[in-house]
Design a protein around this motif. Sequence first.
Motif, PDB file in Angstrom:
ATOM      1  N   ILE A 123       0.858  -1.180   0.000  1.00 62.56           N
ATOM      2  CA  ILE A 123       0.000   0.000   0.000  1.00 62.56           C
ATOM      3  C   ILE A 123       0.897   1.234   0.000  1.00 62.56           C
ATOM      4  O   ILE A 123       1.797   1.343   0.839  1.00 62.56           O
ATOM      5  N   PHE A 124       0.646   2.128  -0.919  1.00 61.65           N
ATOM      6  CA  PHE A 124       1.448   3.333  -1.041  1.00 61.65           C
ATOM      7  C   PHE A 124       0.744   4.521  -0.401  1.00 61.65           C
ATOM      8  O   PHE A 124      -0.489   4.639  -0.460  1.00 61.65           O
ATOM      9  N   GLY A 125       1.548   5.404   0.176  1.00 66.15           N
ATOM     10  CA  GLY A 125       1.030   6.681   0.651  1.00 66.15           C
ATOM     11  C   GLY A 125       0.884   7.653  -0.502  1.00 66.15           C
ATOM     12  O   GLY A 125       1.298   7.365  -1.625  1.00 66.15           O
ATOM     13  N   PRO A 126       0.327   8.834  -0.237  1.00 64.05           N
ATOM     14  CA  PRO A 126       0.065   9.810  -1.302  1.00 64.05           C
ATOM     15  C   PRO A 126       1.300  10.550  -1.784  1.00 64.05           C
ATOM     16  O   PRO A 126       1.259  11.203  -2.827  1.00 64.05           O
ATOM     17  N   GLY A 127       2.394  10.448  -1.045  1.00 61.51           N
ATOM     18  CA  GLY A 127       3.622  11.099  -1.476  1.00 61.51           C
ATOM     19  C   GLY A 127       3.859  12.444  -0.817  1.00 61.51           C
ATOM     20  O   GLY A 127       2.921  13.157  -0.446  1.00 61.51           O
ATOM     21  N   THR A 128       5.139  12.791  -0.665  1.00 61.63           N
ATOM     22  CA  THR A 128       5.569  14.112  -0.197  1.00 61.63           C
ATOM     23  C   THR A 128       6.564  14.663  -1.206  1.00 61.63           C
ATOM     24  O   THR A 128       7.540  13.986  -1.539  1.00 61.63           O
ATOM     25  N   SER A 129       6.304  15.865  -1.674  1.00 64.40           N
ATOM     26  CA  SER A 129       7.201  16.497  -2.637  1.00 64.40           C
ATOM     27  C   SER A 129       8.265  17.289  -1.877  1.00 64.40           C
ATOM     28  O   SER A 129       7.961  18.248  -1.174  1.00 64.40           O
ATOM     29  N   LEU A 130       9.505  16.863  -2.022  1.00 66.47           N
ATOM     30  CA  LEU A 130      10.628  17.517  -1.339  1.00 66.47           C
ATOM     31  C   LEU A 130      11.350  18.455  -2.305  1.00 66.47           C
ATOM     32  O   LEU A 130      11.693  18.054  -3.420  1.00 66.47           O
ATOM     33  N   SER A 131      11.551  19.670  -1.861  1.00 67.29           N
ATOM     34  CA  SER A 131      12.359  20.634  -2.616  1.00 67.29           C
ATOM     35  C   SER A 131      13.561  21.014  -1.778  1.00 67.29           C
ATOM     36  O   SER A 131      13.403  21.489  -0.642  1.00 67.29           O
ATOM     37  N   VAL A 132      14.747  20.790  -2.320  1.00 69.37           N
ATOM     38  CA  VAL A 132      15.971  21.173  -1.620  1.00 69.37           C
ATOM     39  C   VAL A 132      16.504  22.425  -2.303  1.00 69.37           C
ATOM     40  O   VAL A 132      16.853  22.404  -3.490  1.00 69.37           O
ATOM     41  N   ILE A 133      16.562  23.489  -1.526  1.00 64.40           N
ATOM     42  CA  ILE A 133      16.906  24.799  -2.073  1.00 64.40           C
ATOM     43  C   ILE A 133      18.406  25.034  -1.972  1.00 64.40           C
ATOM     44  O   ILE A 133      18.965  24.936  -0.885  1.00 64.40           O
ATOM     45  N   PRO A 134      19.057  25.333  -3.112  1.00 64.90           N
ATOM     46  CA  PRO A 134      20.513  25.540  -3.073  1.00 64.90           C
ATOM     47  C   PRO A 134      20.892  26.767  -2.238  1.00 64.90           C
ATOM     48  O   PRO A 134      20.139  27.727  -2.138  1.00 64.90           O
ATOM     49  N   ASP A 158      -2.517   9.124  -9.016  1.00 67.31           N
ATOM     50  CA  ASP A 158      -3.298  10.342  -9.075  1.00 67.31           C
ATOM     51  C   ASP A 158      -2.894  11.251  -7.920  1.00 67.31           C
ATOM     52  O   ASP A 158      -2.567  10.769  -6.827  1.00 67.31           O
ATOM     53  N   PRO A 159      -2.925  12.559  -8.132  1.00 73.37           N
ATOM     54  CA  PRO A 159      -2.499  13.501  -7.081  1.00 73.37           C
ATOM     55  C   PRO A 159      -3.254  13.275  -5.778  1.00 73.37           C
ATOM     56  O   PRO A 159      -4.487  13.156  -5.765  1.00 73.37           O
ATOM     57  N   GLY A 160      -2.503  13.206  -4.689  1.00 73.47           N
ATOM     58  CA  GLY A 160      -3.104  13.048  -3.371  1.00 73.47           C
ATOM     59  C   GLY A 160      -3.550  11.641  -3.033  1.00 73.47           C
ATOM     60  O   GLY A 160      -4.005  11.386  -1.913  1.00 73.47           O
ATOM     61  N   LEU A 161      -3.432  10.721  -3.992  1.00 75.13           N
ATOM     62  CA  LEU A 161      -3.897   9.343  -3.750  1.00 75.13           C
ATOM     63  C   LEU A 161      -2.771   8.325  -3.806  1.00 75.13           C
ATOM     64  O   LEU A 161      -2.992   7.145  -3.531  1.00 75.13           O
TER      65      LEU A 161
END
Lengths: 115, 114
Positions: A104-115, B38-41
């Motif tokens: 089961i996968f989570g929805p994700g977290t978008s990581l931005s690393v700022i130079p 899909d976004p958020g899922l």
Amino acid sequence: DQQVKQNSPSLSVQEGRISILNCDYTNSMFDYFLWYKKYPAEGPTFLISISSIKDKNEDGRFTVFLNKSAKHLSLHIVPSQPGDSAVYFCAASGRGKTSYDKVIFGPGTSLSVIP
Amino acid sequence: DVKVTQSSRYLVKRTGEKVFLECVQDMDHENMFWYRQDPGLGLRLIYFSYDVKMKEKGDIPEGYSVSREKKERFSLILESASTNQTSMYLCASISGGAGTYEQYFGPGTRLTVT
């Protein structure tokens, strides 16, 4: 109802600092946890994993911590680099017919690393 | 290096069309999967196959079917595409040995249904 949650859709961190990505799960039957990294226009790639019999696994700059009592895991990236900017998916696996058919996968977290 | 390839990176189809998404892996893996993202899922499992001609439904199989005639190839079929099937489709494979969990993913197919 999501069984694997990543409550932070996005995270920004300064280069060289620590990035901490969090993941919570609800099903106590999960016994193996994975982190995947995904760049735009590419498929996810495996990053690091941890079995439920451990509480920490380290691979270079990446460390995953598991707190079973809290049903919580976290991914630490130290030091963070601009190339780490990506979407990170937490995934959990339990015992279905085989060892992997209940990932089961989570929805994700978008990581931005700022130079 | 394991390689999972998908036939198209981008597809645009009309509502009602039959759509085929192809996936090929070159590592002799027994198990293959189709997800949509899909976004958020996150990634949701549509179907998986643990052997040639074998298939099992995932969490969201409605509106989809699959075919696995050869070990290296796993096809996802949208019998009659609908706009709610606009998504990123990801194919994955895994060796199937005991204790294996790491999946190898293809680059994805961005499908738009108009």
